[in-house]
Design a protein around this motif. Structure first.
Motif, mmCIF file in Angstrom:
data_model
loop_
_atom_site.group_PDB
_atom_site.id
_atom_site.type_symbol
_atom_site.label_atom_id
_atom_site.label_comp_id
_atom_site.label_asym_id
_atom_site.label_seq_id
_atom_site.Cartn_x
_atom_site.Cartn_y
_atom_site.Cartn_z
ATOM 1 N N VAL A 260 0.827 -1.037 0.062
ATOM 2 C CA VAL A 260 0.043 -0.029 0.034
ATOM 3 C C VAL A 260 0.937 1.149 -0.011
ATOM 4 O O VAL A 260 1.953 1.123 0.644
ATOM 5 N N THR A 261 0.354 2.488 -0.650
ATOM 6 C CA THR A 261 1.089 3.659 -0.482
ATOM 7 C C THR A 261 0.769 4.079 1.017
ATOM 8 O O THR A 261 -0.257 4.284 1.306
ATOM 9 N N VAL A 262 1.939 4.585 1.496
ATOM 10 C CA VAL A 262 1.876 5.067 2.756
ATOM 11 C C VAL A 262 1.851 6.713 2.687
ATOM 12 O O VAL A 262 1.626 7.452 3.568
ATOM 13 N N ALA A 263 2.844 7.021 1.745
ATOM 14 C CA ALA A 263 3.001 8.569 1.736
ATOM 15 C C ALA A 263 3.588 8.907 0.248
ATOM 16 O O ALA A 263 4.290 8.131 -0.519
ATOM 17 N N ILE A 264 3.346 10.218 0.091
ATOM 18 C CA ILE A 264 3.617 10.855 -1.373
ATOM 19 C C ILE A 264 4.334 12.213 -0.922
ATOM 20 O O ILE A 264 3.692 12.998 -0.319
ATOM 21 N N THR B 16 15.100 1.207 0.669
ATOM 22 C CA THR B 16 14.335 0.076 1.484
ATOM 23 C C THR B 16 14.467 -0.036 2.964
ATOM 24 O O THR B 16 15.492 0.362 3.356
ATOM 25 N N GLY B 17 13.386 -0.211 3.665
ATOM 26 C CA GLY B 17 13.609 -0.414 5.050
ATOM 27 C C GLY B 17 13.162 -1.826 5.376
ATOM 28 O O GLY B 17 13.327 -2.730 4.686
ATOM 29 N N ARG B 18 12.390 -2.057 6.697
ATOM 30 C CA ARG B 18 12.160 -3.405 7.224
ATOM 31 C C ARG B 18 10.960 -3.783 6.317
ATOM 32 O O ARG B 18 11.166 -4.819 5.594
ATOM 33 N N SER B 19 9.899 -2.914 6.129
ATOM 34 C CA SER B 19 8.841 -3.123 5.404
ATOM 35 C C SER B 19 8.487 -2.201 4.152
ATOM 36 O O SER B 19 7.662 -2.478 3.363
ATOM 37 N N SER B 20 9.154 -1.283 4.305
ATOM 38 C CA SER B 20 9.080 0.009 3.246
ATOM 39 C C SER B 20 9.963 0.086 1.976
ATOM 40 O O SER B 20 11.234 -0.278 2.225
ATOM 41 N N MET B 21 9.267 0.623 1.192
ATOM 42 C CA MET B 21 10.272 0.884 0.003
ATOM 43 C C MET B 21 9.927 2.476 -0.518
ATOM 44 O O MET B 21 8.760 2.731 -0.599
ATOM 45 N N PHE C 1 5.979 3.011 -0.329
ATOM 46 C CA PHE C 1 5.017 1.775 -0.219
ATOM 47 C C PHE C 1 5.470 1.076 1.042
ATOM 48 O O PHE C 1 6.640 0.810 1.344
ATOM 49 N N VAL C 2 4.578 0.186 1.532
ATOM 50 C CA VAL C 2 4.645 -0.786 2.558
ATOM 51 C C VAL C 2 4.357 -2.381 2.181
ATOM 52 O O VAL C 2 3.020 -2.101 1.807
ATOM 53 N N ALA C 3 4.967 -3.089 2.332
ATOM 54 C CA ALA C 3 4.616 -4.552 1.986
ATOM 55 C C ALA C 3 3.470 -4.921 3.336
ATOM 56 O O ALA C 3 3.898 -4.778 4.481
ATOM 57 N N GLY D 263 -2.926 -7.792 6.811
ATOM 58 C CA GLY D 263 -3.065 -6.548 6.807
ATOM 59 C C GLY D 263 -2.272 -5.544 7.329
ATOM 60 O O GLY D 263 -2.195 -4.489 7.158
ATOM 61 N N ARG D 264 -1.119 -5.952 8.000
ATOM 62 C CA ARG D 264 -0.101 -5.411 8.831
ATOM 63 C C ARG D 264 1.215 -5.469 7.876
ATOM 64 O O ARG D 264 1.527 -6.395 7.305
ATOM 65 N N PRO D 265 2.042 -4.529 8.039
ATOM 66 C CA PRO D 265 3.393 -4.407 7.559
ATOM 67 C C PRO D 265 4.077 -5.582 7.698
ATOM 68 O O PRO D 265 4.108 -6.066 8.762
ATOM 69 N N ARG D 266 4.781 -6.373 6.713
ATOM 70 C CA ARG D 266 5.658 -7.417 6.910
ATOM 71 C C ARG D 266 7.059 -7.152 6.366
ATOM 72 O O ARG D 266 7.185 -6.338 5.554
HETATM 73 C C1 LIG Z 1 0.741 1.518 5.724
HETATM 74 C C2 LIG Z 1 0.111 1.083 7.173
HETATM 75 C C3 LIG Z 1 -0.238 -0.451 7.233
HETATM 76 C C4 LIG Z 1 1.484 1.407 8.157
HETATM 77 O O1 LIG Z 1 0.907 1.074 9.365
HETATM 78 P P1 LIG Z 1 1.912 1.641 10.653
HETATM 79 O O2 LIG Z 1 1.077 1.307 11.890
HETATM 80 O O3 LIG Z 1 2.304 2.935 10.447
HETATM 81 O O4 LIG Z 1 3.020 0.715 10.456
HETATM 82 P P2 LIG Z 1 4.583 0.763 11.156
HETATM 83 O O5 LIG Z 1 4.386 1.797 12.201
HETATM 84 O O6 LIG Z 1 5.061 -0.449 11.580
HETATM 85 O O7 LIG Z 1 5.331 1.386 9.845
HETATM 86 C C5 LIG Z 1 5.460 0.605 8.606
HETATM 87 C C6 LIG Z 1 6.619 1.107 7.830
HETATM 88 O O8 LIG Z 1 5.937 2.173 7.106
HETATM 89 C C7 LIG Z 1 6.819 3.423 7.243
HETATM 90 N N1 LIG Z 1 5.926 4.594 7.342
HETATM 91 C C8 LIG Z 1 4.901 4.683 8.494
HETATM 92 N N2 LIG Z 1 4.223 5.773 8.038
HETATM 93 C C9 LIG Z 1 5.137 6.481 7.010
HETATM 94 C C10 LIG Z 1 5.013 7.717 6.419
HETATM 95 N N3 LIG Z 1 4.076 8.583 6.953
HETATM 96 N N4 LIG Z 1 6.124 8.188 5.758
HETATM 97 C C11 LIG Z 1 7.051 7.131 5.212
HETATM 98 N N5 LIG Z 1 6.844 6.092 5.875
HETATM 99 C C12 LIG Z 1 6.015 5.514 6.770
HETATM 100 C C13 LIG Z 1 7.544 3.239 8.646
HETATM 101 O O9 LIG Z 1 8.821 3.923 8.647
HETATM 102 C C14 LIG Z 1 7.773 1.577 8.438
HETATM 103 O O10 LIG Z 1 8.909 1.379 7.705
HETATM 104 P P3 LIG Z 1 10.026 0.227 7.848
HETATM 105 O O11 LIG Z 1 9.163 -1.198 8.207
HETATM 106 O O12 LIG Z 1 10.586 -0.087 6.801
HETATM 107 O O13 LIG Z 1 10.672 0.693 8.938
HETATM 108 C C15 LIG Z 1 -0.884 1.987 7.572
HETATM 109 O O14 LIG Z 1 -0.550 3.372 7.770
HETATM 110 C C16 LIG Z 1 -2.090 1.966 6.494
HETATM 111 O O15 LIG Z 1 -2.758 0.931 6.377
HETATM 112 N N6 LIG Z 1 -2.355 3.175 5.739
HETATM 113 C C17 LIG Z 1 -3.238 3.096 4.764
HETATM 114 C C18 LIG Z 1 -2.774 2.589 3.408
HETATM 115 C C19 LIG Z 1 -3.422 3.101 2.231
HETATM 116 O O16 LIG Z 1 -4.730 2.707 2.450
HETATM 117 N N7 LIG Z 1 -3.100 3.447 0.983
HETATM 118 C C20 LIG Z 1 -3.892 4.117 0.178
HETATM 119 C C21 LIG Z 1 -4.236 2.943 -0.625
HETATM 120 S S1 LIG Z 1 -3.167 1.772 -1.421
#
Ligand SMILES: CC(C)(COP(=O)(O)OP(=O)(O)OC[C@H]1O[C@@H](n2cnc3c(N)ncnc32)[C@H](O)[C@@H]1OP(=O)(O)O)[C@@H](O)C(=O)NCCC(=O)NCCS
Length: 129
Positions: free
Chosen positions: A54-58, A82-87, A113-115, A120-123
């Motif tokens: 999923v996209t987490v940030a732009i 790349t990070g633990r779960s992010s790209m 993006f997060v895998a 449904g949680r980051p992996r």
């Molecule tokens: C993506 C999601 C599962 C992350 O959940 P979370 O509780 O923040 O998870 P974590 O804190 O374990 O972070 C997971 C990873 O995301 C990264 N991350 C979280 N928020 C971020 C942000 N705002 N910007 C950049 N990276 C971010 C963390 O650094 C972490 O990276 P790493 O594993 O490589 O160290 C959650 O925020 C979500 O479901 N968001 C909605 C996604 C969505 O619907 N997208 C649009 C449609 S695709």
């Protein structure tokens, strides 16, 4: 910074901007372009992660110049971190007018993006093949 030299890489997607994608001024709607970039980076992310992402940030999105109806739009998505779960992907969109060879950068952004696992949680990302 605009370079007008596309990345030396395979494009993630290539499409044609249609009149249905315009804003009220007649140029291509920025949201359409952003969705193409999200699709492109999402495709590369899922391939790299070998699973759902999923996209987490732009971040750092810049619209450099407009796209016109009929332009060929090419999107590149380059993995930069790349990070633990992010790209993180440097994503750029380029236009080529249908009747020429001139290629111009129109938009750039940093997509994260997060895998996700089956819950449904980051992996963690899998080791590279
Ligand atoms: C993506 C999601 C599962 C992350 O959940 P979370 O509780 O923040 O998870 P974590 O804190 O374990 O972070 C997971 C990873 O995301 C990264 N991350 C979280 N928020 C971020 C942000 N705002 N910007 C950049 N990276 C971010 C963390 O650094 C972490 O990276 P790493 O594993 O490589 O160290 C959650 O925020 C979500 O479901 N968001 C909605 C996604 C969505 O619907 N997208 C649009 C449609 S695709």
């Amino acid at each position: 910074m605009q370079t007008d030299i596309p990345p030396d890489a395979d494009p993630a997607i290539r499409t044609i901007a249609m009149s249905s994608d315009t804003n009220p001024a007649g140029d291509i709607f920025g949201g359409w372009l952003l969705s193409q970039m999200d699709l492109a980076a999402g495709s590369v992310a899922a391939r790299y992660a070998r699973g759902r992402c999923v996209t987490v940030a732009i971040d750092k999105i810049v619209f450099v110049e407009p796209v016109k109806v009929g332009d060929e739009v090419t999107v590149y998505a380059l993995l930069v971190e790349t990070g633990r779960s992010s790209m993180k992907f440097e994503v750029s969109a380029w236009r080529r007018m249908c009747d020429g060879e001139d290629v111009r950068k129109v938009t750039g952004a940093l997509f994260t993006f997060v895998a996700l696992g089956s819950d449904g949680r980051p992996r963690p990302l899998l080791p590279a093949k």
